[in-house]
Each structure stands twice: as C-alpha cells, then as structure tokens.
Design an enzyme around this catalytic site. Structure first.
Site, short mmCIF file in Angstrom:
data_model
loop_
_atom_site.label_atom_id
_atom_site.label_comp_id
_atom_site.label_asym_id
_atom_site.label_seq_id
_atom_site.Cartn_x
_atom_site.Cartn_y
_atom_site.Cartn_z
N LYS A 1 -10.78 0.12 -0.53
CA LYS A 1 -10.84 0.33 0.93
C LYS A 1 -10.83 1.82 1.25
CE LYS A 1 -8.93 -3.70 3.15
NZ LYS A 1 -7.76 -4.28 3.79
N ASP B 1 -6.90 -5.15 9.61
CA ASP B 1 -6.63 -6.53 9.28
C ASP B 1 -7.95 -7.26 9.45
OD1 ASP B 1 -4.43 -8.27 8.45
OD2 ASP B 1 -5.02 -9.44 10.19
N SER B 2 -8.25 -8.09 8.50
CA SER B 2 -9.55 -8.74 8.57
C SER B 2 -9.46 -10.17 8.12
CB SER B 2 -10.57 -7.97 7.72
OG SER B 2 -10.02 -7.63 6.48
N ASP C 1 -16.57 -11.84 -1.08
CA ASP C 1 -17.93 -11.28 -1.16
C ASP C 1 -18.94 -12.18 -1.91
OD1 ASP C 1 -17.48 -9.08 0.41
OD2 ASP C 1 -17.21 -7.68 -1.26
N LYS D 1 -23.59 -3.11 1.64
CA LYS D 1 -22.50 -3.73 2.39
C LYS D 1 -21.84 -2.73 3.34
CE LYS D 1 -17.99 -5.83 2.00
NZ LYS D 1 -16.80 -6.05 1.19
P1 IMP Z 1 -7.07 -8.01 4.56
O1 IMP Z 1 -6.86 -8.00 6.03
O2 IMP Z 1 -7.78 -6.81 4.07
O3 IMP Z 1 -5.81 -8.32 3.81
O4 IMP Z 1 -8.09 -9.19 4.25
C1 IMP Z 1 -7.81 -10.52 4.59
C2 IMP Z 1 -8.59 -11.45 3.71
O5 IMP Z 1 -9.98 -11.36 4.01
C3 IMP Z 1 -8.44 -11.20 2.21
O6 IMP Z 1 -8.42 -12.45 1.55
C4 IMP Z 1 -9.70 -10.44 1.86
O7 IMP Z 1 -10.08 -10.71 0.53
C5 IMP Z 1 -10.70 -11.03 2.84
N1 IMP Z 1 -11.69 -9.99 3.20
C6 IMP Z 1 -11.57 -9.05 4.15
N2 IMP Z 1 -12.65 -8.24 4.17
C7 IMP Z 1 -13.46 -8.71 3.19
C8 IMP Z 1 -14.73 -8.27 2.72
O8 IMP Z 1 -15.32 -7.28 3.16
N3 IMP Z 1 -15.24 -8.99 1.70
C9 IMP Z 1 -14.63 -10.07 1.15
N4 IMP Z 1 -13.44 -10.50 1.55
C10 IMP Z 1 -12.85 -9.82 2.57
#
Ligand code: IMP
Length: 191
Positions: free
Chosen positions: A12, A69-70, A152, A172
């Site tokens: 990241k 956060d994603s 991914d 990406k």
């Molecule tokens: P975090 O907020 O970065 O902890 O992500 C939350 C979840 O979403 C985790 O399981 C990550 O692996 C997944 N995730 C977030 N962004 C991506 C991405 O760009 N590619 C694949 N998985 C993602």
C-alpha cells in the site's frame, strides 16, 4: 512534506507513493520510531474505520496521517462483504476468495465493486477530510493471475477481460478504487 500512512502494508505504501508522486514522502508504521498498536476497527462504515485508524496513528505520531478502509461489495451477496470484507472468512486471502467463488457458484449475476475510503487527519487541529473511490466490475468464475493482493485474482474491472491480478499493479494503480480516492486526495493537497 511527510505523510504517515496508518498501515504496515508495504504494498500500500508503494502504491500510495506512486500515485502521490515525489512532492510527498510517504512513511508507514514501520518507518517511524513510535509503536502504534493496531486499533480495533469498530466502525460500521468505511469512513468510521478509516477515521479510527488515522486518528489513532496521527495522535500518537503527531504526523499528518492518512488511513484507508476498503472493501468489496458483491451484488448477489448483499451485506456479506463490504466493510467486513477482510473478515469474510478465516485463513488467507486465497481462502477468502475461494469461499467467495463457492458462494457464487451457479450465480449468473456477478456484479461487484471495490470501494476505498481514505481519511486525511491532521493531529495539530484534529481536522479530517474524506475521499471516496469506487471501481465497478464483476467476480470471475475462477482465480486468475498472480499480481496484487486480497481479492485481486477474482475481480475483473469494468471494461477489461482480465482480473486485477492479471492486469498487474501498473494498470491497476491507474484505475483502482484506491487510485481514484488518492487522486482526489492529491488534488486536495495541491490546492
Ligand atoms: P483493508 O481495508 O485494506 O483492510 O481491506 C479490506 C479487505 O478488502 C481486505 O480483505 C483486502 O484484501 C480487500 N481489498 C481491499 N482493496 C483491495 C484491492 O485493491 N484488491 C484486492 N483486495 C482488496
């Protein structure tokens, strides 16, 4: 200008540094002398969780901090991933996307989107700003590709035939949910 990202994830850090460019030096939690224990992500939205992480690391380090956060939102499985994407199942990333593929077996409606919420927090005046990015796409029928992380290998962004893991980080990082949120952050920072 130095900016702390509230993560230990080196991938990241690289991605964020690449997008923000040379005007900003990006540090992660492994680059600073202060130990920042990971806070519990108790929020019910991406924004709440990003703010918890950014405030926590920003107040401890006294550095301007960003946290993200994603999550992955799958239309056929409402509420199952989203803000809980990282906890969708036990084990590794591969275990979780395998669980997702199993849950989707026989389901033709495979629409999904990645969402990224980035919060910029300034510990001096305790202010924060939020930036959102989304990448629509669909869930593949089997994992493909070796690049990237998380989900991914099973996410095909709209307009492409390949998964994020096949497209590679260079492509990406120009189209992803996080790239879109970071572009907004960059715009805000250079204003
Ligand atoms: P975090 O907020 O970065 O902890 O992500 C939350 C979840 O979403 C985790 O399981 C990550 O692996 C997944 N995730 C977030 N962004 C991506 C991405 O760009 N590619 C694949 N998985 C993602």
């Amino acid at each position: 200008m130095k900016i702390l990202i509230a993560t230990h994830n080196a991938g990241k850090k690289k991605e964020i540094q690449q997008i923000l460019g040379g005007a900003v030096e990006v540090l992660n939690l492994d680059d600073i002398a202060i130990v920042v224990p990971e806070p519990e992500e108790t929020g019910s939205t991406y924004e709440e969780n990003a703010l918890i992480k950014a405030r926590h690391a920003g107040d401890l380090s006294s550095l301007i901090t960003i946290a993200d956060d994603s999550g992955l939102e799958v239309e056929a499985l409402p509420g199952e991933l989203g803000v809980k994407t990282a906890r969708y199942g036990p084990g590794s990333d591969a275990d979780r996307y395998t669980k997702l593929l199993r849950a989707m077996s026989g389901i033709a409606q495979r629409k999904a989107k990645f969402v990224s919420c980035i919060v910029l927090y300034d510990p001096k005046d305790k202010t924060s700003h939020t930036f959102l990015g989304e990448m629509p796409g669909s869930i593949a029928h089997e994992p493909r590709g070796t690049n990237g992380f998380g989900y991914d290998p099973v996410f095909i962004p709209e307009g492409y035939d390949q998964t994020f893991a096949e497209l590679g980080t260079e492509v990406k990082n120009t189209i992803s949910h996080r790239a879109k949120a970071l572009e907004k952050l960059k715009e805000f920072m250079v204003k």
